[in-house]
Design a protein around this motif. Structure first.
Motif, PDB file in Angstrom:
ATOM      1  N   PHE A 129       0.896  -1.068  -0.037  1.00  0.00           N
ATOM      2  CA  PHE A 129      -0.082   0.069   0.212  1.00  0.00           C
ATOM      3  C   PHE A 129       0.867   1.165   0.017  1.00  0.00           C
ATOM      4  N   ARG A 130       2.074   1.284   1.025  1.00  0.00           N
ATOM      5  CA  ARG A 130       2.892   2.406   0.826  1.00  0.00           C
ATOM      6  C   ARG A 130       3.376   2.765  -0.370  1.00  0.00           C
ATOM      7  N   ILE A 131       4.000   1.856  -1.233  1.00  0.00           N
ATOM      8  CA  ILE A 131       4.775   1.668  -2.520  1.00  0.00           C
ATOM      9  C   ILE A 131       3.661   2.215  -3.397  1.00  0.00           C
ATOM     10  N   VAL A 132       2.655   1.570  -3.506  1.00  0.00           N
ATOM     11  CA  VAL A 132       1.409   2.245  -4.665  1.00  0.00           C
ATOM     12  C   VAL A 132       1.164   3.633  -4.061  1.00  0.00           C
ATOM     13  N   LYS A 133       0.795   4.064  -2.975  1.00  0.00           N
ATOM     14  CA  LYS A 133       0.577   5.371  -2.625  1.00  0.00           C
ATOM     15  C   LYS A 133       1.702   6.198  -2.859  1.00  0.00           C
ATOM     16  N   ASN A 134       2.706   5.956  -2.840  1.00  0.00           N
ATOM     17  CA  ASN A 134       4.034   6.872  -3.235  1.00  0.00           C
ATOM     18  C   ASN A 134       3.914   7.086  -4.552  1.00  0.00           C
ATOM     19  N   VAL A 135       3.649   6.121  -5.252  1.00  0.00           N
ATOM     20  CA  VAL A 135       3.712   6.105  -6.977  1.00  0.00           C
ATOM     21  C   VAL A 135       2.343   6.974  -7.253  1.00  0.00           C
ATOM     22  N   ALA A 136       1.262   6.882  -6.715  1.00  0.00           N
ATOM     23  CA  ALA A 136       0.175   7.249  -7.161  1.00  0.00           C
ATOM     24  C   ALA A 136       0.295   9.184  -6.908  1.00  0.00           C
ATOM     25  N   HIS A 137       1.010   9.305  -5.725  1.00  0.00           N
ATOM     26  CA  HIS A 137       1.326  11.045  -5.570  1.00  0.00           C
ATOM     27  C   HIS A 137       2.231  11.360  -6.468  1.00  0.00           C
ATOM     28  N   ARG A 138       2.885  10.513  -7.210  1.00  0.00           N
ATOM     29  CA  ARG A 138       4.003  11.122  -8.111  1.00  0.00           C
ATOM     30  C   ARG A 138       3.625  10.841  -9.713  1.00  0.00           C
ATOM     31  N   LEU A 139       2.441  10.353  -9.977  1.00  0.00           N
ATOM     32  CA  LEU A 139       2.107  10.043 -11.428  1.00  0.00           C
ATOM     33  C   LEU A 139       1.617  11.491 -11.893  1.00  0.00           C
ATOM     34  N   ALA A 140       2.170  11.714 -13.258  1.00  0.00           N
ATOM     35  CA  ALA A 140       1.611  12.873 -13.689  1.00  0.00           C
ATOM     36  C   ALA A 140       0.491  12.632 -14.166  1.00  0.00           C
ATOM     37  N   PRO A 141      -0.320  13.814 -14.600  1.00  0.00           N
ATOM     38  CA  PRO A 141      -1.567  13.498 -15.518  1.00  0.00           C
ATOM     39  C   PRO A 141      -1.744  12.599 -16.487  1.00  0.00           C
ATOM     40  N   GLY A 142      -2.427  11.551 -16.416  1.00  0.00           N
ATOM     41  CA  GLY A 142      -2.389  10.592 -17.708  1.00  0.00           C
ATOM     42  C   GLY A 142      -1.254   9.560 -17.612  1.00  0.00           C
ATOM     43  N   GLY A 143      -0.389   9.488 -16.259  1.00  0.00           N
ATOM     44  CA  GLY A 143       0.829   8.833 -16.317  1.00  0.00           C
ATOM     45  C   GLY A 143       0.144   7.409 -15.819  1.00  0.00           C
ATOM     46  N   ASN A 144       1.236   6.279 -15.806  1.00  0.00           N
ATOM     47  CA  ASN A 144       0.806   5.006 -15.723  1.00  0.00           C
ATOM     48  C   ASN A 144       1.794   4.185 -15.004  1.00  0.00           C
ATOM     49  N   LEU A 145       1.600   3.399 -13.974  1.00  0.00           N
ATOM     50  CA  LEU A 145       2.448   2.443 -13.179  1.00  0.00           C
ATOM     51  C   LEU A 145       2.359   1.088 -14.017  1.00  0.00           C
ATOM     52  N   TYR A 146       3.407   0.623 -14.429  1.00  0.00           N
ATOM     53  CA  TYR A 146       3.515  -0.785 -15.132  1.00  0.00           C
ATOM     54  C   TYR A 146       3.960  -1.900 -14.030  1.00  0.00           C
ATOM     55  N   GLN A 147       3.259  -2.681 -13.706  1.00  0.00           N
ATOM     56  CA  GLN A 147       3.819  -3.811 -12.732  1.00  0.00           C
ATOM     57  C   GLN A 147       3.637  -5.031 -13.273  1.00  0.00           C
ATOM     58  N   PHE A 148       4.588  -5.893 -13.251  1.00  0.00           N
ATOM     59  CA  PHE A 148       4.504  -7.386 -13.569  1.00  0.00           C
ATOM     60  C   PHE A 148       3.897  -8.358 -12.465  1.00  0.00           C
ATOM     61  N   THR A 149       3.828  -9.490 -12.606  1.00  0.00           N
ATOM     62  CA  THR A 149       3.355 -10.459 -11.681  1.00  0.00           C
ATOM     63  C   THR A 149       3.366 -11.767 -12.246  1.00  0.00           C
ATOM     64  N   TYR A 150       3.757 -12.664 -11.106  1.00  0.00           N
ATOM     65  CA  TYR A 150       3.883 -14.004 -11.726  1.00  0.00           C
ATOM     66  C   TYR A 150       2.256 -14.970 -11.191  1.00  0.00           C
ATOM     67  N   GLY A 151       1.564 -13.914 -10.667  1.00  0.00           N
ATOM     68  CA  GLY A 151       0.227 -14.669 -10.080  1.00  0.00           C
ATOM     69  C   GLY A 151      -0.782 -14.257 -11.005  1.00  0.00           C
ATOM     70  N   ALA A 152      -2.070 -15.041 -10.661  1.00  0.00           N
ATOM     71  CA  ALA A 152      -3.146 -14.884 -11.805  1.00  0.00           C
ATOM     72  C   ALA A 152      -4.015 -13.712 -11.885  1.00  0.00           C
ATOM     73  N   ARG A 153      -3.750 -12.691 -10.697  1.00  0.00           N
ATOM     74  CA  ARG A 153      -4.376 -11.342 -10.526  1.00  0.00           C
ATOM     75  C   ARG A 153      -3.433 -10.293 -10.404  1.00  0.00           C
ATOM     76  N   CYS A 154      -4.135  -9.191 -10.473  1.00  0.00           N
ATOM     77  CA  CYS A 154      -3.177  -7.998 -10.368  1.00  0.00           C
ATOM     78  C   CYS A 154      -2.546  -8.208  -8.969  1.00  0.00           C
ATOM     79  N   PRO A 155      -1.076  -7.773  -8.561  1.00  0.00           N
ATOM     80  CA  PRO A 155      -0.904  -7.997  -7.380  1.00  0.00           C
ATOM     81  C   PRO A 155      -1.199  -7.030  -6.293  1.00  0.00           C
ATOM     82  N   VAL A 156      -1.789  -6.006  -6.780  1.00  0.00           N
ATOM     83  CA  VAL A 156      -2.366  -4.870  -5.838  1.00  0.00           C
ATOM     84  C   VAL A 156      -4.108  -5.158  -5.904  1.00  0.00           C
ATOM     85  N   ALA A 157      -4.303  -5.252  -4.415  1.00  0.00           N
ATOM     86  CA  ALA A 157      -5.746  -5.632  -4.035  1.00  0.00           C
ATOM     87  C   ALA A 157      -6.504  -4.530  -4.657  1.00  0.00           C
TER      88      ALA A 157
END
Length: 202
Positions: A129-157
């Protein structure tokens, strides 16, 4: 299989701290291409979290970005030193992605894209949560976070995404990566917009 110094270092770091590294092999080129396919030299500033040996960094440079466009945040000193040697004009920040301000990534800087090689599935939920919150506060308008996972679903709940006003979309799966990995694009939710059919539902 371990044909480069980077591979040997990656394996050594995995043996010493498997939870932090998250995989026994560095990401393959098929995953690197999928992670970076929406980014090019027009993207602007790019933040990379957990670059490790620099597989995604190298892919970003192949996409036409200049080293000066990149900021890398790496917790492990040995990886940070390796990255500094491989990419001398890239800004390397040694520190935790969960504490970006303390690491020296100012809150008022905005990034057009964030590439994350962090093993979120092996991290405690509060850290994610802290990591994603940090990223969200630093994304420019229209910016994106690209995250990979070995799991079956998005690793961010889903509950985390909703609390932060974010949404995730599955971009695709690198089936030739070992192990196969999926990539999600996470961005600020747009008010009134219908949810994409590929939006993750953890």
């Amino acid at each position: 299989m371990f044909s480069t110094p980077q591979h040997f270092m990656f394996l050594r770091q995995w043996v010493s701290n498997p939870k932090m590294v998250g995989a026994v092999l560095p990401s393959g080129m098929s995953l690197a291409r999928l992670m970076t396919k929406a980014i090019d030299q027009t993207t602007g500033s790019v933040l990379e979290l957990g670059p490790g040996t620099g597989v995604f960094t190298e892919a970003l440079l192949r996409r036409g970005l200049a080293e000066e466009q990149l900021t890398l945040v790496e917790l492990d000193k040995r990886f940070a030193d390796l990255l500094s040697a491989r990419f001398p004009s890239v800004r390397i920040v040694q520190g935790s992605a969960a504490r970006l301000s303390a690491a020296g990534v100012a809150k008022d800087i905005r990034y057009d894209a964030v590439i994350s090689g962090l093993p979120l599935l092996s991290m405690p939920a509060p850290t994610v949560f802290r990591i994603v919150k940090n990223v969200a506060h630093r994304l420019a308008p229209g910016g994106n976070l690209y995250q990979f996972t070995y799991g079956a679903r998005c690793p961010v709940a889903r509950v985390m995404l909703e609390k932060l006003g974010l949404e995730s979309h599955l971009l695709g799966t690198a089936v030739w990566n070992f192990p196969p990995a999926s990539v999600y694009r996470i961005s600020h939710a747009r008010a009134g917009e219908e949810r994409h059919p590929n939006t993750s539902h953890p």
